[in-house]
Design an enzyme around this catalytic site. Structure first.
Site, PDB file in Angstrom:
ATOM      1  N   CYS A  45       0.837  -1.214   0.000  1.00 33.62           N
ATOM      2  CA  CYS A  45       0.000   0.000   0.000  1.00 33.62           C
ATOM      3  C   CYS A  45       0.865   1.256   0.000  1.00 33.62           C
ATOM      4  CB  CYS A  45      -0.914   0.010   1.223  1.00 33.62           C
ATOM      5  SG  CYS A  45      -2.004  -1.412   1.321  1.00 33.62           S
TER       6      CYS A  45
HETATM    7  C1  BEZ Z   1       0.577  -4.595   1.841  1.00 28.11           C
HETATM    8  O1  BEZ Z   1       0.139  -3.510   1.504  1.00 28.11           O
HETATM    9  O2  BEZ Z   1       1.768  -4.858   1.770  1.00 28.11           O
HETATM   10  C2  BEZ Z   1      -0.354  -5.655   2.335  1.00 28.11           C
HETATM   11  C3  BEZ Z   1      -1.527  -5.311   2.981  1.00 28.11           C
HETATM   12  C4  BEZ Z   1      -2.350  -6.296   3.470  1.00 28.11           C
HETATM   13  C5  BEZ Z   1      -2.009  -7.625   3.303  1.00 28.11           C
HETATM   14  C6  BEZ Z   1      -0.842  -7.969   2.626  1.00 28.11           C
HETATM   15  C7  BEZ Z   1      -0.004  -6.973   2.130  1.00 28.11           C
END
Ligand code: BEZ
Length: 213
Positions: A45
């Site tokens: 994210c």
């Molecule tokens: C991420 O943004 O890295 C992420 C968010 C939730 C679950 C897995 C990865």
């Protein structure tokens, strides 16, 4: 019920990092992107919001307003934006909705219980100036989206809404486009003075019509 292409994108009021907003007021007559991410302070994210911030000028050129959303609180968003700016070398200028009551996530069906009961998946909606849904994409938490692809689709949507053309697979700005089947070849020749290449009666190309050359 999930939103489908051509549906009216529901309006809402929300708390964001840029203050309280009314979605329709925020969009005005612009195109819009509303996109969710699973959670703040997560790696994928962080790169997605950073990439979107770095492409802000490209979205502006295309008259597109961007709005992000997750179920995290405003405090969390504000702290995380500092990290995004620091690590992605950007300046997040678009608002992020703090959807703690899941109002937006529910309206846009962004929580997919078989993926996660609590977090929004990576949903993205492109909304036209008529407030209708023009594109939906859904990615899992483990895969970051390609925001150049989002820009490419917006370019196609904006082009095809103004001319009787469609864009072929992998089309990029400047490449030939397809004459839609509803236009006869005779009419296409009149409509597209740059020329029409007839490969098959149903497969006809013309240079991108909204370019000078
Ligand atoms: C991420 O943004 O890295 C992420 C968010 C939730 C679950 C897995 C990865």
């Amino acid at each position: 019920m999930s939103l489908r292409l051509g549906d009216i994108a529901p309006n809402f009021q929300a708390k964001t990092t840029a203050g309280d907003i009314d979605f329709y007021e925020y969009l005005g007559n612009s195109w819009g992107i509303l996109f969710s991410h699973p959670a703040d302070y997560t790696p994928v994210c962080t790169t997605e919001l950073g990439k979107t911030a770095l492409l802000q000028g490209e979205f502006e050129k295309r008259n597109v307003k961007v709005l992000a959303v997750s179920v995290d609180s405003l405090d969390k968003h504000v702290g995380w934006v500092n990290d995004i700016n620091e690590t992605q070398n950007c300046n997040v200028g678009f608002p992020i909705i703090a959807d703690t009551d899941r109002n937006v996530a529910t309206l846009y069906d962004m929580i997919h219980p078989n993926a996660s009961e609590t977090f929004t998946v990576r949903s993205l909606f492109v909304i036209g100036p008529d407030k209708k849904v023009k594109l939906t994409i859904t990615y899992p938490a483990s895969t970051g989206r390609n925001f150049h692809e989002v820009l490419r689709v917006i370019e196609s949507l904006q082009l095809t809404s103004g001319y009787s053309v469609a864009t072929p697979a992998d089309w990029k700005h400047g490449e030939d486009v397809i004459v839609v089947p509803a236009v006869s070849t005779e009419d296409a020749i009149k409509k597209f003075p740059k020329g029409v290449q007839v490969v098959k009666p149903y497969l006809r190309y013309t240079p991108q019509p909204n370019l000078d050359k």
